[in-house]
Design an enzyme around this catalytic site. Structure first.
Site, short mmCIF file in Angstrom:
data_model
loop_
_atom_site.label_atom_id
_atom_site.label_comp_id
_atom_site.label_asym_id
_atom_site.label_seq_id
_atom_site.Cartn_x
_atom_site.Cartn_y
_atom_site.Cartn_z
N LEU A 1 11.14 1.27 7.45
CA LEU A 1 10.56 1.73 6.20
C LEU A 1 11.28 2.99 5.72
O LEU A 1 11.64 3.85 6.53
CB LEU A 1 9.07 2.04 6.39
CG LEU A 1 8.28 2.36 5.13
CD1 LEU A 1 8.18 1.14 4.23
CD2 LEU A 1 6.89 2.86 5.50
N GLU B 1 11.75 2.62 14.65
CA GLU B 1 10.81 3.59 14.05
C GLU B 1 9.49 3.47 14.78
O GLU B 1 9.32 2.61 15.67
CB GLU B 1 10.62 3.31 12.57
CG GLU B 1 10.05 1.93 12.26
CD GLU B 1 9.96 1.64 10.77
OE1 GLU B 1 9.86 2.60 9.98
OE2 GLU B 1 9.98 0.45 10.40
N TYR C 1 0.83 -1.20 0.00
CA TYR C 1 0.00 0.00 0.00
C TYR C 1 0.87 1.25 0.00
O TYR C 1 2.06 1.20 0.29
CB TYR C 1 -0.95 0.00 1.19
CG TYR C 1 -0.31 0.30 2.53
CD1 TYR C 1 -0.42 1.57 3.12
CD2 TYR C 1 0.41 -0.67 3.22
CE1 TYR C 1 0.17 1.84 4.34
CE2 TYR C 1 1.00 -0.41 4.45
CZ TYR C 1 0.87 0.86 5.02
OH TYR C 1 1.45 1.13 6.22
N LYS D 1 6.57 -1.93 2.01
CA LYS D 1 5.36 -1.37 2.63
C LYS D 1 4.18 -2.32 2.37
O LYS D 1 3.31 -2.08 1.53
CB LYS D 1 5.08 0.03 2.09
CG LYS D 1 4.12 0.84 2.96
CD LYS D 1 4.07 2.29 2.49
CE LYS D 1 3.12 3.13 3.32
NZ LYS D 1 3.58 3.32 4.70
#
Length: 287
Positions: free
Chosen positions: A207, A182, A33, A149
């Protein structure tokens, strides 16, 4: 007018939007996505998001469902039909529909495409940024390819729920060495005691944030320095400032970690300035 979704070539009322029960995205999280921030109905950081989408699809051997030009037109049409000026547009691409089997379909199938758009209250967002937000920490428990992702976000969802129950807006994952990797849906930053910006390098299992990448350019143009190396929660608490970045949060100041204040517990000048500069750039370059 109600919300409109795009599903596999058709724009349909949001409440009637459906995918097949054997869509591999639904059954196996075999999908990726992207999320674009919208300013004045335009896609922010467009090039970066398209490039990351293409990379994620390539890593999973899923075909690009249409040309980038065609996809841009469909995304814009979804935004237009939903009459969104400021907000987010969400794109999901799965491998497609096939009888359930862990291995890929022996005969390639057409990728499934879903697009939705929603408005956001920028005035409310600015008020939140001016006040600052809280984050919590949680042990890193995700798979080893967080650079892709994918929609396989259960650990992220559990971390977000843990944050919500603690009255925080985000959870920072902490690895086995004690370093922040993260956030559940954002990249993590601090301004250390020397005034240097620090964030985890993308060679780690994180990411490759598009907002993060654009902010790097903004930081360079502002004459500031970034040290791409990890920091611990303790270093975050001892820092002058902290903030998170992402398409949904933009640049959002963090004033506490695990219930303890970062620095003096107030929103600092660096994060506030970078938020303003990022928004100016994103708005000016949106397509």
């Amino acid at each position: 007018m109600g919300r409109i979704a795009y599903v596999n070539g058709r724009f349909v009322p949001h409440a009637q939007a459906t995918v097949h029960i054997e869509d591999r995205g639904y059954q196996l999280a075999d999908a990726v996505y992207e999320v674009w921030a919208l300013f004045d109905g335009k896609l922010a950081d467009a090039e970066g998001h398209f490039a990351r989408l293409e990379r994620s699809l390539s890593e999973l051997s899923i075909a690009m469902p249409m040309s980038r030009r065609a996809l841009t037109l469909v995304l814009r049409e979804a935004v237009r039909r939903n009459r969104v000026r400021d907000g987010l547009v969400y794109l999901q691409v799965s491998r497609g529909v096939a009888p359930r089997d862990h291995a890929f379909p022996s005969t390639p199938v057409r990728p499934s495409v879903v697009i939705t758009a929603k408005a956001m209250d920028r005035t409310k967002d600015e008020a939140r940024a001016a006040k600052g937000v809280s984050v919590i920490t949680t042990p890193e428990n995700r798979w080893g390819r967080c650079d892709i992702k994918t929609v396989g976000l259960l650990p992220n969802a559990l971390a977000k729920q843990k944050a919500r129950e603690a009255g925080a807006v985000e959870a920072w994952f902490v690895d086995e060495l004690g370093f922040v990797t993260e956030g559940a849906s954002s990249n993590a930053w601090i301004v250390d005691g020397d005034g240097r910006l620090r964030t985890r390098d993308t060679n780690a299992n994180i990411l490759r944030g598009i907002t993060r990448r654009t902010l790097m350019d903004v930081i360079s143009e502002a004459g500031l320095q970034v040290d791409e190396r990890p920091f611990t929660p303790e270093e975050a608490l001892a820092a002058k400032e902290a903030f998170i970045t992402g398409a949904g949060t933009l640049v959002l100041p963090v004033i506490s970690v695990d219930g303890k204040p970062v620095g003096d517990g107030k929103v600092g000048p660096v994060a506030s300035r970078l938020r303003r500069l990022y928004i100016e750039r994103a708005r000016a370059t949106a397509i």
